[in-house]
Design a protein around this motif. Structure first.
Motif, PDB file in Angstrom:
ATOM      1  N   PRO A 246       9.439  -2.786  10.838  1.00 37.25           N
ATOM      2  CA  PRO A 246       9.455  -2.812   9.609  1.00 37.25           C
ATOM      3  C   PRO A 246       8.212  -2.421   8.779  1.00 37.25           C
ATOM      4  CG  PRO A 246       8.883  -4.783  11.435  1.00 37.25           C
ATOM      5  CD  PRO A 246       9.169  -3.067  11.717  1.00 37.25           C
ATOM      6  N   HIS A 247       8.532  -2.634   7.063  1.00 40.63           N
ATOM      7  CA  HIS A 247       7.989  -1.657   6.567  1.00 40.63           C
ATOM      8  C   HIS A 247       7.179  -1.491   6.195  1.00 40.63           C
ATOM      9  CE1 HIS A 247       7.944   1.948   3.724  1.00 40.63           C
ATOM     10  NE2 HIS A 247       7.618   1.196   2.993  1.00 40.63           N
ATOM     11  N   ALA A 248       5.934  -2.946   6.171  1.00 40.60           N
ATOM     12  CA  ALA A 248       4.773  -2.973   6.660  1.00 40.60           C
ATOM     13  C   ALA A 248       4.448  -2.026   7.510  1.00 40.60           C
ATOM     14  CB  ALA A 248       4.092  -4.062   6.451  1.00 40.60           C
ATOM     15  N   LEU A 249       5.228  -2.229   8.928  1.00 35.80           N
ATOM     16  CA  LEU A 249       4.228  -1.605   9.623  1.00 35.80           C
ATOM     17  C   LEU A 249       4.653   0.222   9.630  1.00 35.80           C
ATOM     18  CD1 LEU A 249       4.917  -3.594  13.231  1.00 35.80           C
ATOM     19  CD2 LEU A 249       2.668  -3.091  11.735  1.00 35.80           C
ATOM     20  N   ASP A 250       5.647   0.420   8.836  1.00 34.87           N
ATOM     21  CA  ASP A 250       5.561   2.341   8.297  1.00 34.87           C
ATOM     22  C   ASP A 250       3.951   2.842   7.638  1.00 34.87           C
ATOM     23  OD1 ASP A 250       8.092   2.820   9.813  1.00 34.87           O
ATOM     24  OD2 ASP A 250       9.369   2.526   8.540  1.00 34.87           O
ATOM     25  N   LEU A 251       4.054   1.627   6.328  1.00 35.18           N
ATOM     26  CA  LEU A 251       3.775   2.231   5.483  1.00 35.18           C
ATOM     27  C   LEU A 251       1.593   2.044   6.452  1.00 35.18           C
ATOM     28  CD1 LEU A 251       2.204   2.791   3.116  1.00 35.18           C
ATOM     29  CD2 LEU A 251       1.807  -0.279   2.487  1.00 35.18           C
ATOM     30  N   LEU A 252       1.775   1.079   7.151  1.00 31.69           N
ATOM     31  CA  LEU A 252       0.814   1.356   8.587  1.00 31.69           C
ATOM     32  C   LEU A 252       0.542   2.552   8.817  1.00 31.69           C
ATOM     33  CD1 LEU A 252      -2.087  -0.241   9.548  1.00 31.69           C
ATOM     34  CD2 LEU A 252      -0.947  -1.557  11.006  1.00 31.69           C
ATOM     35  N   ARG A 253       1.178   3.292   9.272  1.00 33.58           N
ATOM     36  CA  ARG A 253       1.736   5.023  10.133  1.00 33.58           C
ATOM     37  C   ARG A 253       0.939   5.488   9.072  1.00 33.58           C
ATOM     38  NH1 ARG A 253       6.514   4.972  13.197  1.00 33.58           N
ATOM     39  NH2 ARG A 253       5.827   7.262  14.004  1.00 33.58           N
ATOM     40  N   THR A 254       1.503   5.346   8.093  1.00 33.67           N
ATOM     41  CA  THR A 254       1.154   6.570   6.701  1.00 33.67           C
ATOM     42  C   THR A 254      -0.227   5.899   6.479  1.00 33.67           C
ATOM     43  OG1 THR A 254       2.963   6.062   6.709  1.00 33.67           O
ATOM     44  CG2 THR A 254       1.458   7.160   4.405  1.00 33.67           C
ATOM     45  N   LEU A 255      -0.709   5.276   6.474  1.00 31.74           N
ATOM     46  CA  LEU A 255      -2.148   4.950   6.156  1.00 31.74           C
ATOM     47  C   LEU A 255      -2.878   5.186   7.175  1.00 31.74           C
ATOM     48  CD1 LEU A 255      -2.259   1.522   5.085  1.00 31.74           C
ATOM     49  CD2 LEU A 255      -3.136   3.570   3.826  1.00 31.74           C
ATOM     50  N   LEU A 256      -2.970   5.765   8.849  1.00 32.65           N
ATOM     51  CA  LEU A 256      -2.826   6.453   9.735  1.00 32.65           C
ATOM     52  C   LEU A 256      -3.402   7.515   9.552  1.00 32.65           C
ATOM     53  CD1 LEU A 256      -2.730   2.857  12.128  1.00 32.65           C
ATOM     54  CD2 LEU A 256      -5.339   3.724  11.365  1.00 32.65           C
ATOM     55  N   SER A 257      -2.533   8.168   9.432  1.00 34.34           N
ATOM     56  CA  SER A 257      -1.971   9.214   9.731  1.00 34.34           C
ATOM     57  C   SER A 257      -2.106   9.788   7.961  1.00 34.34           C
ATOM     58  CB  SER A 257      -0.996   9.870   9.850  1.00 34.34           C
ATOM     59  OG  SER A 257       0.471   9.411   8.521  1.00 34.34           O
ATOM     60  N   ASN A 258      -2.071  11.774   8.761  1.00 32.37           N
ATOM     61  CA  ASN A 258      -2.003  12.603   7.217  1.00 32.37           C
ATOM     62  C   ASN A 258      -0.960  12.743   6.608  1.00 32.37           C
ATOM     63  OD1 ASN A 258      -5.167  13.103   7.939  1.00 32.37           O
ATOM     64  ND2 ASN A 258      -3.883  14.797   9.857  1.00 32.37           N
ATOM     65  N   ASP A 259      -0.223  11.995   6.818  1.00 31.86           N
ATOM     66  CA  ASP A 259       1.177  12.201   5.854  1.00 31.86           C
ATOM     67  C   ASP A 259       0.601  11.577   4.350  1.00 31.86           C
ATOM     68  OD1 ASP A 259       2.441  13.179   8.498  1.00 31.86           O
ATOM     69  OD2 ASP A 259       3.546  11.110   8.511  1.00 31.86           O
ATOM     70  N   THR A 260       1.530  11.945   3.726  1.00 29.40           N
ATOM     71  CA  THR A 260       0.963  11.829   2.058  1.00 29.40           C
ATOM     72  C   THR A 260       2.652  10.864   1.155  1.00 29.40           C
ATOM     73  OG1 THR A 260       2.364  13.872   1.537  1.00 29.40           O
ATOM     74  CG2 THR A 260      -0.162  13.407   1.489  1.00 29.40           C
ATOM     75  N   THR A 261       3.564  11.000   1.935  1.00 30.22           N
ATOM     76  CA  THR A 261       4.766  10.544   1.716  1.00 30.22           C
ATOM     77  C   THR A 261       5.535   9.751   2.842  1.00 30.22           C
ATOM     78  OG1 THR A 261       5.109  12.022   0.334  1.00 30.22           O
ATOM     79  CG2 THR A 261       7.106  10.799   0.177  1.00 30.22           C
ATOM     80  N   CYS A 262       6.225   8.359   2.552  1.00 29.24           N
ATOM     81  CA  CYS A 262       6.427   6.987   3.059  1.00 29.24           C
ATOM     82  C   CYS A 262       7.763   6.772   2.126  1.00 29.24           C
ATOM     83  CB  CYS A 262       5.591   5.853   3.188  1.00 29.24           C
ATOM     84  SG  CYS A 262       5.872   4.735   4.547  1.00 29.24           S
ATOM     85  N   GLN A 263       8.375   6.701   2.454  1.00 27.12           N
ATOM     86  CA  GLN A 263      10.226   6.078   2.053  1.00 27.12           C
ATOM     87  C   GLN A 263      10.887   5.009   2.391  1.00 27.12           C
ATOM     88  OE1 GLN A 263      13.085   9.705   0.965  1.00 27.12           O
ATOM     89  NE2 GLN A 263      12.509   9.605  -1.028  1.00 27.12           N
ATOM     90  N   HIS A 264      11.018   3.930   1.696  1.00 25.05           N
ATOM     91  CA  HIS A 264      11.848   2.911   1.959  1.00 25.05           C
ATOM     92  C   HIS A 264      13.538   2.466   1.522  1.00 25.05           C
ATOM     93  CE1 HIS A 264      11.580  -1.626   2.973  1.00 25.05           C
ATOM     94  NE2 HIS A 264      12.729  -1.205   4.121  1.00 25.05           N
ATOM     95  N   ALA A 265      13.673   2.708   2.004  1.00 21.05           N
ATOM     96  CA  ALA A 265      15.094   2.049   1.466  1.00 21.05           C
ATOM     97  C   ALA A 265      16.209   1.018   2.100  1.00 21.05           C
ATOM     98  CB  ALA A 265      16.964   3.427   1.818  1.00 21.05           C
ATOM     99  N   TRP A 266      16.482   0.121   0.937  1.00 17.62           N
ATOM    100  CA  TRP A 266      17.423  -1.016   0.961  1.00 17.62           C
ATOM    101  C   TRP A 266      18.084  -0.949  -0.220  1.00 17.62           C
ATOM    102  CZ3 TRP A 266      17.587  -4.485   4.280  1.00 17.62           C
ATOM    103  CH2 TRP A 266      18.288  -5.737   4.711  1.00 17.62           C
ATOM    104  N   LYS A 267      19.011  -1.722   0.873  1.00 18.97           N
ATOM    105  CA  LYS A 267      20.756  -1.599  -0.094  1.00 18.97           C
ATOM    106  C   LYS A 267      20.901  -0.634  -0.997  1.00 18.97           C
ATOM    107  CE  LYS A 267      21.171  -6.763  -0.101  1.00 18.97           C
ATOM    108  NZ  LYS A 267      20.973  -7.806  -0.216  1.00 18.97           N
ATOM    109  N   ASN A 268      20.438  -0.087  -2.181  1.00 18.90           N
ATOM    110  CA  ASN A 268      20.568   0.486  -3.066  1.00 18.90           C
ATOM    111  C   ASN A 268      19.818   0.454  -3.926  1.00 18.90           C
ATOM    112  OD1 ASN A 268      20.530  -1.761  -4.904  1.00 18.90           O
ATOM    113  ND2 ASN A 268      22.011  -0.865  -6.440  1.00 18.90           N
ATOM    114  N   ARG A 269      17.904   0.440  -3.724  1.00 16.29           N
ATOM    115  CA  ARG A 269      17.083   0.964  -4.032  1.00 16.29           C
ATOM    116  C   ARG A 269      15.246   1.543  -2.931  1.00 16.29           C
ATOM    117  NH1 ARG A 269      18.125  -4.783  -4.709  1.00 16.29           N
ATOM    118  NH2 ARG A 269      16.240  -5.295  -2.953  1.00 16.29           N
ATOM    119  N   LEU A 270      15.824   3.032  -3.273  1.00 12.32           N
ATOM    120  CA  LEU A 270      14.809   3.469  -2.729  1.00 12.32           C
ATOM    121  C   LEU A 270      13.377   3.978  -3.175  1.00 12.32           C
ATOM    122  CD1 LEU A 270      14.678   5.339  -0.547  1.00 12.32           C
ATOM    123  CD2 LEU A 270      14.824   7.567  -2.373  1.00 12.32           C
TER     124      LEU A 270
END
Length: 239
Positions: free
Chosen positions: A208-232
């Motif tokens: 789930p994207h909320a957990l992907d965002l949480l992984r970004t918060l806990l890492s040094n990553d600066t970008t997190c992308q989420h695609a849904w249908k035609n929305r990025l």
């Protein structure tokens, strides 16, 4: 594009409660075994706790500490599927021609959690319950930032999903385990969220994207992308 700060966060899933727990999971994410575990909400009186489903307990467990010392805190609550275990029990009673419980019905509606939150905290500020599809988190962020732009010093955003009953498995495949994530949002430009059109269909995440965002918060990553249908949607950390 919208800008905001994530001042604090909290998350809960069965066996994952502390920052260290989530840090370990984010490094090696795995689906959690089925569990009846529920978060500790002993900060509430026993009579109030009895009314809370696990979904509500998850929401309260992450939101309550973030709201401490912050009166008049607007709340944006997001859940795609809501109280599926409660509604399934109601449907079973209907199928068996059994009388329905008014209490069970009132607590199964999508805004029941924010209603209980308002009652238990004596909170009368703006509250919104959203049931968007796969990008509900992003729609909740739009709502939260609109409240910040209207003058709220902070906004509490909570997204949570309960494990649906097994009968829903052919249709609900985006809840690998029960979870809740709470974000305390303030004005600023530490983060930005952009929406663009996906040039072509993109593969979805395993989580789930909320957990992907949480992984970004806990890492040094600066970008997190989420695609849904035609929305990025692109989340960018600037600091």
């Amino acid at each position: 594009m919208i800008n905001f700060n994530i001042a604090q966060w909290r998350a809960w899933a069965p066996g994952l409660e502390s920052v260290d727990d989530w840090q370990a999971w984010s490094r090696q994410p795995v689906a959690l075994a089925a569990s009846d575990a529920a978060p500790d909400v002993s900060f509430l009186p026993a009579m109030q706790r009895r009314r809370l489903s696990r979904l509500a307990r998850m929401a309260f467990s992450v939101a309550w500490p973030l709201a401490e010392g912050r009166p008049d805190l607007p709340l944006v609550f997001i859940s795609r599927h809501g109280e599926t275990p409660r509604t399934f029990e109601i449907l079973k009673d209907l199928a068996a021609d059994q009388p329905l419980s008014p209490t069970q019905f009132s607590l199964s509606v999508h805004n029941a959690v924010i209603g209980l939150w308002s009652i238990m905290r004596g909170e009368t500020s703006e509250m919104t319950a959203l049931a968007a599809t796969g990008d509900g988190l992003e729609h909740g962020m739009l709502e939260a930032v609109a409240l910040l732009n209207e003058g709220a010093p902070a906004v509490l955003l909570v997204i949570t999903e309960e494990q649906p009953p097994q009968v829903y498995a052919p249709w609900v495949d985006d809840v690998p385990f029960p979870y809740a994530v709470g974000l305390l949002l303030t004005c600023g430009d530490d983060w930005q969220l952009d929406l663009s059109s996906a040039p072509a269909p993109m593969a979805g995440s395993d989580w789930p994207h909320a957990l992907d965002l949480l992984r970004t918060l806990l890492s040094n990553d600066t970008t997190c992308q989420h695609a849904w249908k035609n929305r990025l949607w692109t989340w960018q950390r600037n600091r």
